[in-house]
Design an enzyme around this catalytic site. Structure first.
Site, PDB file in Angstrom:
ATOM      1  CG  HIS A 265      48.040  45.120  51.672  1.00  0.00           C
ATOM      2  ND1 HIS A 265      46.841  45.679  52.023  1.00  0.00           N
ATOM      3  CD2 HIS A 265      47.882  44.665  50.406  1.00  0.00           C
ATOM      4  CE1 HIS A 265      45.985  45.556  51.013  1.00  0.00           C
ATOM      5  NE2 HIS A 265      46.591  44.953  50.015  1.00  0.00           N
ATOM      6  CD  GLU A 266      50.701  43.528  48.174  1.00  0.00           C
ATOM      7  OE1 GLU A 266      50.176  42.513  47.652  1.00  0.00           O
ATOM      8  OE2 GLU A 266      50.202  44.670  48.082  1.00  0.00           O
ATOM      9  CG  HIS A 269      46.853  40.201  48.929  1.00  0.00           C
ATOM     10  ND1 HIS A 269      45.500  40.026  48.801  1.00  0.00           N
ATOM     11  CD2 HIS A 269      47.075  41.546  48.833  1.00  0.00           C
ATOM     12  CE1 HIS A 269      44.918  41.229  48.627  1.00  0.00           C
ATOM     13  NE2 HIS A 269      45.851  42.153  48.663  1.00  0.00           N
ATOM     14  CD  GLU A 295      42.680  44.818  49.367  1.00  0.00           C
ATOM     15  OE1 GLU A 295      43.223  44.014  48.569  1.00  0.00           O
ATOM     16  OE2 GLU A 295      43.216  45.875  49.712  1.00  0.00           O
TER      17      GLU A 295
HETATM   18 MG    MG Z   1      45.533  44.364  48.103  1.00  0.00          MG
END
Ligand code: MG
Length: 496
Positions: A265-266, A269, A295
């Site tokens: 997830h990160e 980003h 996101e």
């Molecule tokens: Mg996030």
């Protein structure tokens, strides 16, 4: 003599240099700062943010923006630079300094009160703070201004240009699609072996897990020479510049899969932050355009890639090389059963990708009601519980599992939640666009060909910074406006 555009870029870079220092202090606080450093750290942060606010709201900068903007020979990107700087400065100038500092101070105290109240499951200790924060945010919305609803002024801070009246029909369509879908998936899996989220594999030292997580980041194209991975209580990404992007994850010795999904997830980003144009660093042209687009990048890697069969066909054998006997007997089916279990649950951050968005629908409904005046703060606990029952069919038995679970409202982040769901929707839409152009993503994932995906995202999304609005950027990348159908189709195909 520098041109006006050059002067504006230079001023913007100085502001960003201060923001990067602020970001680094914040990152350090969550990762390395000794507990006793907290008090002086808060002083440093307050001092920096005062300097930043003064510079951002100075008449000199405002005049420079006006003068630069009135030139007739600006390129499209220069026009975007002026437009976005004007937007930031205009917003900051609308907030009186006293209100800005009240928001910061009360927000910090309220967040501390929330943490204690949540730990002790004592809603009455937090409700007075919530009342204060909502009052402050209502005042802030009045200062910022709006056309239809005060809530729009708050949404606009995270998702520029978005309004409750445009988000609402999207969320309602999604709710009407997700509620029966979740029920069908749960019914279909009843009686099968995959009805519990049992943990796969034995205990694995964090050091060993870290090496594997860094390997996954490297493979997806995250440059570890231009970023790093640390651990923190709540995983996050702090981009200081495309050459310095800090990620955190959260390890559990007993459950090696936990860290992986935070890391992916990160990492998503992080790829966005590393993909912003270096040559425009310090200006809005090298900033992410909105939270929902940000996101979309994280969810794409976490869910579409990381929760796919193809990913685990590739990475389970590699995980076994790293983790040895701890993964003896663990199969791809075991991993998928753990990471793709669909089941209504009370806690948003632990929800599966199907029911997750129903948690967001609830928060959106309550926020909208709070700022339209239809709901008072005192009514939140009950409204929360009955909303959960209506949307997910389960009712919290404690406030800690109910309205006290998220940090956002305590520190003033109202209008933030909808960007999570918009990110999920955009992610599915982006994947569909990628597949139209490059064929099956699963084939790429199984072969570990992540660089073609990363380059596509960089070319279509990352490199533009804030040149276009989020909606325009996504339209250019995918060929259409935000359309929840892609997400619903993805879920249906994957789970049924
Ligand atoms: Mg996030």
């Amino acid at each position: 003599m520098p041109t006006l555009v050059q002067s504006l870029r230079q001023t913007s870079r100085e502001l960003q240099a201060l923001r990067a220092a602020e970001g680094l202090l914040g990152w350090d606080q969550e990762t390395h700062m000794p507990p006793k450093g907290g008090v002086t750290r808060a002083e440093s942060q307050a001092a920096l943010s005062t300097v930043l606010h003064q510079r951002l709201t100075s008449d000199k900068l405002w005049a420079l923006i006006g003068e630069t903007g009135s030139q007739s020979d600006l390129s499209d990107r220069e026009k975007a630079l002026v437009r976005e700087l004007r937007r930031d400065v205009e917003k900051a100038r609308k907030i009186p300094e006293a209100l800005a500092s009240d928001l910061a101070r009360t927000g910090s105290l309220s967040q501390q009160a929330w943490a204690k109240a949540r730990e002790r499951n004592a809603p009455s200790e937090f409700l007075p703070w919530l009342e204060k924060m909502v009052q402050l945010k209502r005042r802030e919305a009045e200062c910022l201004g709006y056309v239809e609803s005060p809530y729009d002024a708050l949404l606009d801070q995270f998702e520029p240009g978005s309004k409750a009246s445009t988000i609402k029909p999207v969320l309602e369509k999604l709710r009407d699609g997700l509620t029966p879908l979740a029920r069908r998936i749960v019914d279909a899996s009843a009686g099968s072996a995959t009805t519990s989220r049992s943990q796969q594999g034995g205990s694995i030292p964090i050091d060993v897990q870290r090496r594997f997580n860094e390997r996954l980041l490297h493979d997806m194209g995250f440059d570890l020479e231009a970023g790093r991975l640390d651990s923190s209580a709540h995983p996050f990404t702090q981009g200081l510049s495309p050459g310095d992007v800090r990620l955190t994850t959260r390890y559990r010795e007993e459950d090696w899969l936990t860290a992986i999904f935070s890391t992916l997830h990160e990492g998503g980003h992080g790829l966005y932050e590393q993909g912003l144009p270096d040559e425009d660093w310090g200006t809005p042209l090298a900033e992410a355009v909105s939270l929902s687009v940000h996101e979309s990048q994280s969810r794409l890697w976490e869910n579409r890639v990381g929760r796919s069969r193809a990913y685990w066909e590739r990475y389970l054998p590699i995980a076994k090389e790293y983790f040895g006997a701890a993964l003896d007997g663990v199969t791809v089916e075991d991993v998928l059963a753990q990471v793709n279990l669909v089941k209504p649950s009370l806690i948003r951050v632990e929800a599966d990708e199907v029911t997750y968005n129903l948690h967001i629908v609830l928060r959106f409904q309550l926020e909208e009601a709070l700022f339209s005046g239809a709901l008072e703060v005192a009514g939140i606990p009950d409204a929360w519980n009955s909303g959960m029952e209506k949307l997910l069919g389960i009712r919290p038995t404690s406030a800690a599992e109910g309205f006290l679970q998220d940090v956002h409202w305590s520190c003033g982040l109202y209008g933030y939640f909808p960007t999570y769901t918009m990110g999920n929707l955009y992610a599915a839409q982006v994947c569909a666009a990628m597949e139209r152009e490059m064929g099956s993503l699963d084939v790429k994932i199984r072969a570990g060909e992540f660089s073609v995906m990363r380059e596509w995202l960089r070319n279509k999304i990352h490199r533009f910074g804030r040149e276009f609005s989020a909606a325009d950027l996504m339209h250019r990348a995918t060929g259409e406006d935000l359309n929840p159908e892609y997400f619903l189709n993805y879920l249906e195909k994957k789970y049924l």
